[in-house]
Design a protein around this motif. Structure first.
Motif, PDB file in Angstrom:
ATOM      1  N   ASP A   1       0.678  -1.102   0.113  1.00 18.17           N
ATOM      2  CA  ASP A   1      -0.124  -0.339  -0.059  1.00 18.17           C
ATOM      3  C   ASP A   1       0.687   1.702   0.246  1.00 18.17           C
ATOM      4  O   ASP A   1       1.681   1.437   0.592  1.00 18.17           O
ATOM      5  CB  ASP A   1      -0.892   0.206   1.335  1.00 18.17           C
ATOM      6  CG  ASP A   1      -2.527  -0.248   0.977  1.00 18.17           C
ATOM      7  OD1 ASP A   1      -2.895   0.925   0.162  1.00 18.17           O
ATOM      8  OD2 ASP A   1      -3.340  -0.367   1.387  1.00 18.17           O
ATOM      9  N   CYS A   2       0.360   2.487  -1.206  1.00 22.82           N
ATOM     10  CA  CYS A   2       1.026   3.039  -1.015  1.00 22.82           C
ATOM     11  C   CYS A   2       2.865   3.598  -1.145  1.00 22.82           C
ATOM     12  O   CYS A   2       3.741   4.178  -0.949  1.00 22.82           O
ATOM     13  CB  CYS A   2       0.921   4.430   0.014  1.00 22.82           C
ATOM     14  SG  CYS A   2      -0.849   4.505   0.198  1.00 22.82           S
TER      15      CYS A   2
ATOM     16  N   ILE B   1      -4.417   8.329   5.803  1.00 24.00           N
ATOM     17  CA  ILE B   1      -5.737   7.402   5.483  1.00 24.00           C
ATOM     18  C   ILE B   1      -7.443   7.148   5.933  1.00 24.00           C
ATOM     19  O   ILE B   1      -6.810   6.383   6.905  1.00 24.00           O
ATOM     20  CB  ILE B   1      -5.142   6.091   4.491  1.00 24.00           C
ATOM     21  CG1 ILE B   1      -4.025   7.000   3.277  1.00 24.00           C
ATOM     22  CG2 ILE B   1      -6.250   5.445   4.098  1.00 24.00           C
ATOM     23  CD1 ILE B   1      -3.435   5.910   2.681  1.00 24.00           C
TER      24      ILE B   1
ATOM     25  N   SER C   1     -10.055   4.746   5.476  1.00 21.82           N
ATOM     26  CA  SER C   1     -10.455   3.897   4.265  1.00 21.82           C
ATOM     27  C   SER C   1     -11.963   3.261   4.812  1.00 21.82           C
ATOM     28  O   SER C   1     -12.346   3.365   5.225  1.00 21.82           O
ATOM     29  CB  SER C   1      -9.653   2.431   4.231  1.00 21.82           C
ATOM     30  OG  SER C   1      -8.574   2.385   3.922  1.00 21.82           O
TER      31      SER C   1
ATOM     32  N   LEU D   1      -9.399  10.130  -3.458  1.00 23.65           N
ATOM     33  CA  LEU D   1      -9.299   8.996  -3.553  1.00 23.65           C
ATOM     34  C   LEU D   1     -10.136   7.732  -4.174  1.00 23.65           C
ATOM     35  O   LEU D   1     -11.004   6.641  -2.678  1.00 23.65           O
ATOM     36  CB  LEU D   1      -8.358   8.621  -4.117  1.00 23.65           C
ATOM     37  CG  LEU D   1      -6.974   9.560  -3.803  1.00 23.65           C
ATOM     38  CD1 LEU D   1      -5.732   9.340  -3.855  1.00 23.65           C
ATOM     39  CD2 LEU D   1      -7.193  10.833  -5.775  1.00 23.65           C
ATOM     40  N   GLU D   2     -10.723   7.842  -5.306  1.00 24.69           N
ATOM     41  CA  GLU D   2     -11.186   5.825  -5.822  1.00 24.69           C
ATOM     42  C   GLU D   2      -9.810   5.304  -5.775  1.00 24.69           C
ATOM     43  O   GLU D   2      -8.997   5.179  -6.685  1.00 24.69           O
ATOM     44  CB  GLU D   2     -11.943   6.411  -6.720  1.00 24.69           C
ATOM     45  CG  GLU D   2     -12.764   4.616  -6.324  1.00 24.69           C
ATOM     46  CD  GLU D   2     -14.240   4.800  -7.644  1.00 24.69           C
ATOM     47  OE1 GLU D   2     -14.658   4.035  -7.978  1.00 24.69           O
ATOM     48  OE2 GLU D   2     -14.608   6.228  -7.430  1.00 24.69           O
ATOM     49  N   VAL D   3      -9.671   3.835  -4.993  1.00 27.65           N
ATOM     50  CA  VAL D   3      -8.671   3.000  -5.010  1.00 27.65           C
ATOM     51  C   VAL D   3      -9.339   2.546  -7.024  1.00 27.65           C
ATOM     52  O   VAL D   3     -10.225   2.330  -6.947  1.00 27.65           O
ATOM     53  CB  VAL D   3      -8.962   1.714  -3.762  1.00 27.65           C
ATOM     54  CG1 VAL D   3      -7.436   0.826  -4.199  1.00 27.65           C
ATOM     55  CG2 VAL D   3      -8.845   2.840  -2.905  1.00 27.65           C
TER      56      VAL D   3
ATOM     57  N   ARG E   1      -1.009  10.688  -6.863  1.00 30.99           N
ATOM     58  CA  ARG E   1      -2.936   9.657  -6.968  1.00 30.99           C
ATOM     59  C   ARG E   1      -2.063   8.215  -6.901  1.00 30.99           C
ATOM     60  O   ARG E   1      -2.826   7.550  -6.220  1.00 30.99           O
ATOM     61  CB  ARG E   1      -3.802  10.058  -8.118  1.00 30.99           C
ATOM     62  CG  ARG E   1      -4.533  11.305  -7.516  1.00 30.99           C
ATOM     63  CD  ARG E   1      -5.020  12.509  -9.041  1.00 30.99           C
ATOM     64  NE  ARG E   1      -5.973  11.678  -9.077  1.00 30.99           N
ATOM     65  CZ  ARG E   1      -7.309  12.252  -8.036  1.00 30.99           C
ATOM     66  NH1 ARG E   1      -7.306  12.931  -7.620  1.00 30.99           N
ATOM     67  NH2 ARG E   1      -7.659  10.785  -8.410  1.00 30.99           N
TER      68      ARG E   1
ATOM     69  N   SER F   1      -2.865   5.456  -4.449  1.00 32.30           N
ATOM     70  CA  SER F   1      -4.645   4.556  -5.135  1.00 32.30           C
ATOM     71  C   SER F   1      -4.644   3.871  -5.438  1.00 32.30           C
ATOM     72  O   SER F   1      -5.231   3.048  -6.056  1.00 32.30           O
ATOM     73  CB  SER F   1      -5.669   6.363  -5.270  1.00 32.30           C
ATOM     74  OG  SER F   1      -4.871   6.048  -6.772  1.00 32.30           O
ATOM     75  N   THR F   2      -3.526   2.681  -5.534  1.00 32.74           N
ATOM     76  CA  THR F   2      -3.231   1.639  -6.387  1.00 32.74           C
ATOM     77  C   THR F   2      -2.992   0.118  -5.566  1.00 32.74           C
ATOM     78  O   THR F   2      -1.899   0.747  -4.490  1.00 32.74           O
ATOM     79  CB  THR F   2      -1.920   1.981  -7.375  1.00 32.74           C
ATOM     80  OG1 THR F   2      -2.206   2.982  -8.604  1.00 32.74           O
ATOM     81  CG2 THR F   2      -1.958   0.537  -7.996  1.00 32.74           C
TER      82      THR F   2
ATOM     83  N   ARG G   1     -10.870   6.259  -0.654  1.00 34.81           N
ATOM     84  CA  ARG G   1     -10.293   7.037   0.421  1.00 34.81           C
ATOM     85  C   ARG G   1     -10.096   8.522   0.516  1.00 34.81           C
ATOM     86  O   ARG G   1     -10.162   9.528  -0.337  1.00 34.81           O
ATOM     87  CB  ARG G   1      -8.176   6.687   0.270  1.00 34.81           C
ATOM     88  CG  ARG G   1      -7.602   5.275   0.274  1.00 34.81           C
ATOM     89  CD  ARG G   1      -6.532   4.875  -0.214  1.00 34.81           C
ATOM     90  NE  ARG G   1      -6.586   3.685   0.279  1.00 34.81           N
ATOM     91  CZ  ARG G   1      -5.412   2.858   0.213  1.00 34.81           C
ATOM     92  NH1 ARG G   1      -4.675   3.177  -0.767  1.00 34.81           N
ATOM     93  NH2 ARG G   1      -5.154   1.652   0.472  1.00 34.81           N
TER      94      ARG G   1
END
Length: 241
Positions: free
Chosen positions: A20-21, A61, A63, A110-112, A134, A138-139, A151
């Protein structure tokens, strides 16, 4: 969350998915020759990637999810004995973008996006700070796609301006705590809590306690109990209040 009508933000380095991130989601290795007139390529790579390594440490974050009936999420996070809380984000937005104690406090949403493979964008051949930021934040792997995560991001929150706490286990021998171990809890209005879904395995005494808090929190909140759909592998919400 309901008793204090707040949201919880955890540091991006403390999330349960180690990918994550992560700054390695971006490729910094293809340094153009024209950038190597003063410093060698490996040093430029380190300098450019440093800000993205720091970005992960500077970001907190919260979630959220676009779904309330995912079988996997109910199983993984509560063994069907917890609750799912619905938030009206339009109403919450005004609480998440304001000035507190003289400091501007605002969140980014942000939308993942979910990927089958790590397809790293080339930093040096498509310079766009916003897109790279981003992308990093968000990936996630395709395995998490069932969560349909959205998020809320906080950058560099200040202890003392937003309600915060840390767990006792985060304390070091000298009593200090790393900044990344602090969790932030911005308060939102009680009217932002619009729905509540009770898990199919919630015990009766626990349910009564939850309903008491929910009625106090927002008398207009719609409350459902999740049930087993007899005709499909799905959960079926039944309105109880």
């Amino acid at each position: 969350m309901m008793k204090c009508h707040n949201l919880r933000f955890a540091n991006a380095t403390r999330l349960n998915d180690p990918f994550d991130c992560h700054p390695s989601l971006i490729d910094f290795s293809k340094v153009p020759a024209e950038k190597c007139k003063r410093w060698p390529a490996h040093l430029i790579e380190e300098l450019e990637s440093c800000q993205y390594k720091n970005l992960r440490k500077r970001t907190w974050i919260c979630s959220l999810s676009k779904v309330y009936d995912s079988l996997l999420m109910w199983c993984f996070y509560s063994s069907y004995s917890g609750v799912c809380i619905g938030i009206d984000m339009e109403k919450a937005e005004k609480y998440l973008s304001q000035v507190m104690n003289g400091v501007y406090f605002g969140t980014q949403q942000l939308e993942v996006q979910y990927k089958d493979i790590v397809n790293k964008p080339d930093f040096f051949h498509k310079i766009d700070m916003i897109n790279y930021t981003r992308y990093q934040l968000s990936t996630k792997a395709k395995e998490w796609e069932h969560e349909k995560e959205v998020r809320l991001l906080l950058t560099d929150p200040l202890v003392g301006t937003i309600p915060s706490e840390y767990s006792e286990s985060a304390k070091k021998e000298d009593g200090s705590v790393d900044y990344e171990d602090v969790r932030f809890y911005p308060v939102i209005g009680r009217e932002c809590f619009c729905e509540l879904y009770l898990g199919i395995n919630v015990e009766k005494d626990k349910q009564d306690e939850i309903l008491k808090v929910a009625r106090w929190l927002n008398p207009e909140m719609k409350i459902y109990r999740m049930t087993v759909d007899p005709d499909a592998f799905k959960l079926k919400p039944v309105l109880i209040q």
